[in-house]
Write a protein that holds these residues in place. Structure first.
Motif, short mmCIF file in Angstrom:
data_model
loop_
_atom_site.label_atom_id
_atom_site.label_comp_id
_atom_site.label_asym_id
_atom_site.label_seq_id
_atom_site.Cartn_x
_atom_site.Cartn_y
_atom_site.Cartn_z
N VAL A 159 -7.90 12.14 -11.57
CA VAL A 159 -8.72 10.52 -12.19
C VAL A 159 -7.68 9.91 -10.81
N GLY A 160 -6.03 10.47 -10.79
CA GLY A 160 -5.41 9.99 -9.77
C GLY A 160 -5.69 10.14 -8.53
N PHE A 161 -6.10 12.01 -7.84
CA PHE A 161 -6.53 11.97 -6.78
C PHE A 161 -7.98 10.83 -6.69
N ILE A 162 -8.82 11.09 -8.25
CA ILE A 162 -9.50 8.91 -6.90
C ILE A 162 -9.12 8.44 -6.50
N GLY A 163 -8.14 7.84 -7.37
CA GLY A 163 -7.42 6.62 -7.25
C GLY A 163 -6.57 7.17 -5.89
N VAL A 164 -6.07 7.82 -5.84
CA VAL A 164 -5.59 7.67 -4.15
C VAL A 164 -6.48 7.75 -2.88
N VAL A 165 -7.71 8.57 -3.41
CA VAL A 165 -8.39 8.42 -2.37
C VAL A 165 -9.52 7.22 -1.72
N VAL A 166 -9.34 6.26 -3.91
CA VAL A 166 -9.82 5.02 -3.56
C VAL A 166 -7.93 3.84 -2.35
N ALA A 167 -7.58 4.02 -2.71
CA ALA A 167 -6.77 3.32 -2.41
C ALA A 167 -6.93 3.41 -0.97
N GLY B 257 -4.89 7.51 -14.60
CA GLY B 257 -4.53 9.00 -13.91
C GLY B 257 -2.96 9.01 -14.88
N LEU B 258 -2.03 8.38 -14.28
CA LEU B 258 -0.72 8.63 -15.37
C LEU B 258 -0.96 8.23 -16.63
N ALA B 259 -1.69 7.39 -17.40
CA ALA B 259 -2.01 7.47 -18.91
C ALA B 259 -2.62 8.11 -19.12
N ILE B 260 -2.76 8.91 -18.50
CA ILE B 260 -3.74 10.36 -19.41
C ILE B 260 -3.03 12.26 -19.56
N LEU B 261 -1.72 12.11 -18.36
CA LEU B 261 -1.28 12.59 -18.62
C LEU B 261 -0.28 12.28 -19.28
N ASP B 262 0.11 11.58 -19.65
CA ASP B 262 0.99 11.09 -20.54
C ASP B 262 1.07 10.14 -21.43
N PRO B 263 0.24 10.31 -22.66
CA PRO B 263 0.27 9.70 -23.51
C PRO B 263 0.40 8.30 -24.03
N LEU C 95 0.83 -0.82 -0.32
CA LEU C 95 0.39 0.16 0.11
C LEU C 95 1.08 1.09 -0.43
N THR C 96 1.94 0.89 0.53
CA THR C 96 3.22 2.35 1.03
C THR C 96 3.56 2.61 -1.11
N SER C 97 3.65 1.19 -1.51
CA SER C 97 4.60 1.87 -2.82
C SER C 97 3.07 2.26 -3.66
N ILE C 98 2.02 1.87 -3.57
CA ILE C 98 1.20 2.75 -3.93
C ILE C 98 0.72 3.65 -3.87
N LEU C 99 0.40 4.25 -2.79
CA LEU C 99 0.27 5.54 -2.51
C LEU C 99 1.71 6.64 -3.15
N ASN C 100 2.47 6.00 -2.87
CA ASN C 100 4.17 6.59 -3.60
C ASN C 100 3.87 6.87 -4.87
N ALA C 101 3.14 6.29 -5.59
CA ALA C 101 3.00 6.68 -7.22
C ALA C 101 1.94 7.18 -7.64
N SER C 102 1.60 8.75 -6.67
CA SER C 102 1.15 9.61 -6.46
C SER C 102 2.02 10.79 -6.51
N THR C 103 3.32 10.61 -6.32
CA THR C 103 4.29 11.46 -6.31
C THR C 103 4.22 12.29 -7.23
N LEU D 50 -7.91 -1.07 -6.90
CA LEU D 50 -8.81 -0.61 -7.85
C LEU D 50 -8.05 0.99 -7.76
N GLY D 51 -7.45 1.42 -6.56
CA GLY D 51 -6.78 2.97 -6.27
C GLY D 51 -5.81 2.23 -6.67
N PHE D 52 -5.01 1.56 -7.46
CA PHE D 52 -3.23 1.98 -8.19
C PHE D 52 -4.18 1.97 -9.22
N ALA D 53 -5.35 0.99 -10.41
CA ALA D 53 -5.72 1.10 -11.03
C ALA D 53 -5.95 2.32 -11.99
N LEU D 54 -6.55 3.05 -10.55
CA LEU D 54 -7.67 4.40 -11.43
C LEU D 54 -6.28 5.35 -10.97
#
Length: 301
Positions: free
Chosen positions: A134-142, A286-292, A99-107, A278-282
């Motif tokens: 979308v990324g922030f929604i992922g953080v909330v869900v995670a 979000g990252l894919a949208i930021l950089d196609p 979970l720490t690594s997932i939340l770390n992905a929000s960097t 699910l949060g990690f998927a979101l």
């Protein structure tokens, strides 16, 4: 302008960096079984700094450091090492490594926001705004929506990790403003040296003189996250950046959590809630949208 194409060699470098950083979460958690969070950060920064200075001496590549440059190193050390390392190490006492690594992905998500506030050439576009949302929604869900309404030790630990990722984002802006033009070796050594200086009184005041009489597993964890996941990884990061480009390097952010999750499950028997996945998927979306380019791997001219 040519976007670097991923070759088998650069893919290997990306995967190696992701594996190294993914393993760091387990190494840190293993060390925390015996030493305190501040002590773990002191060991991490000081051992890594000594290693990098030895590399510079061996190469006869010791830079002349001005007082202005030390200010740059100090700010970078505080924002990129002291604050996030301490917050995340403390957080790992109470939440899973995966979970720490997932939340770390929000960097990367915070990085876009900070850059938009600081730099005139990094304004928020519609696509960036959607990706950040979308990324922030992922953080909330995670984290779990219920944890946003309660402040027990688990939710506090999760917020500490998120605060650490925000500090990483601030460090990115600080580095661009104050350390531009420095080599990876010089910037990393200076930053880690400043971090070690700051960590010494913090550790002594709150956790006392560190013990060297530690279990073999603790020392293995310390040496791994200091020498491999910090000193060597910083140098590899800049190498991958040169090989793969900044856009492709975002892939590392998505590759780290699977490594950390698998290691946490195999070694420590950790099980994450479905909401974390699910949060990690979101977050990944979000990252894919930021950089196609993360989902379109062809050469761009």
């Amino acid at each position: 302008m040519t976007q670097t194409q991923l070759t088998p060699y650069t893919w290997g470098a990306l995967l190696l960096l992701a594996a190294i950083w993914g393993g760091s979460f387990l190494a840190i958690r293993t060390a925390l079984d015996e030493i305190g969070p501040l002590t773990s950060v002191f060991y991490r920064t000081s051992i890594a700094a000594v290693f990098l200075w030895l590399v510079m001496l061996a190469r006869h590549d010791v830079p002349k450091i001005s007082s202005t440059l030390w200010i740059g190193f100090g700010g970078m050390g505080l924002l990129n090492n002291v604050i996030p390392f301490c917050l995340m190490a403390w957080g790992q006492l109470y939440i899973e490594t995966g979970l720490t690594s997932i939340l770390n992905a929000s960097t990367a998500i915070f990085g876009v926001l900070v850059a938009a506030l600081v730099f005139a050439d990094e304004k928020l576009t519609l696509r960036k705004t959607l990706g950040v949302g979308v990324g922030f929604i992922g953080v909330v869900v995670a984290i779990g929506p219920s944890n946003l309404l309660t402040f027990d030790i688990t939710s506090t630990a999760q917020f500490a990790v998120i605060a650490g990722t925000f500090s990483y984002a601030l460090a990115g802006a600080w580095g661009r403003l104050r350390l531009g033009g420095l080599s990876a070796l010089h910037a990393s050594a200076g930053m880690l040296t400043a971090s070690s200086i700051m960590m010494t009184p913090l550790m002594l005041i709150f956790e006392g003189v560190p013990s060297v009489d530690l279990a073999v597993s603790t020392w293995m964890g310390v040496l791994y996250f200091a020498l491999i996941a910090t000193a060597a990884a910083y140098l590899l990061y800049y190498k991958v950046l040169a090989l793969a480009g900044a856009g492709n390097l975002l892939l590392v952010t998505l590759l780290i959590p699977p490594v950390a999750i698998v290691l946490g499950a195999l070694v420590r028997g950790e099980n994450l809630m479905p909401s974390a996945y699910l949060g990690f998927a979101l977050l990944a979306l979000g990252l894919a949208i930021l950089d196609p380019r993360l989902t379109r791997r062809k050469r761009m001219v």
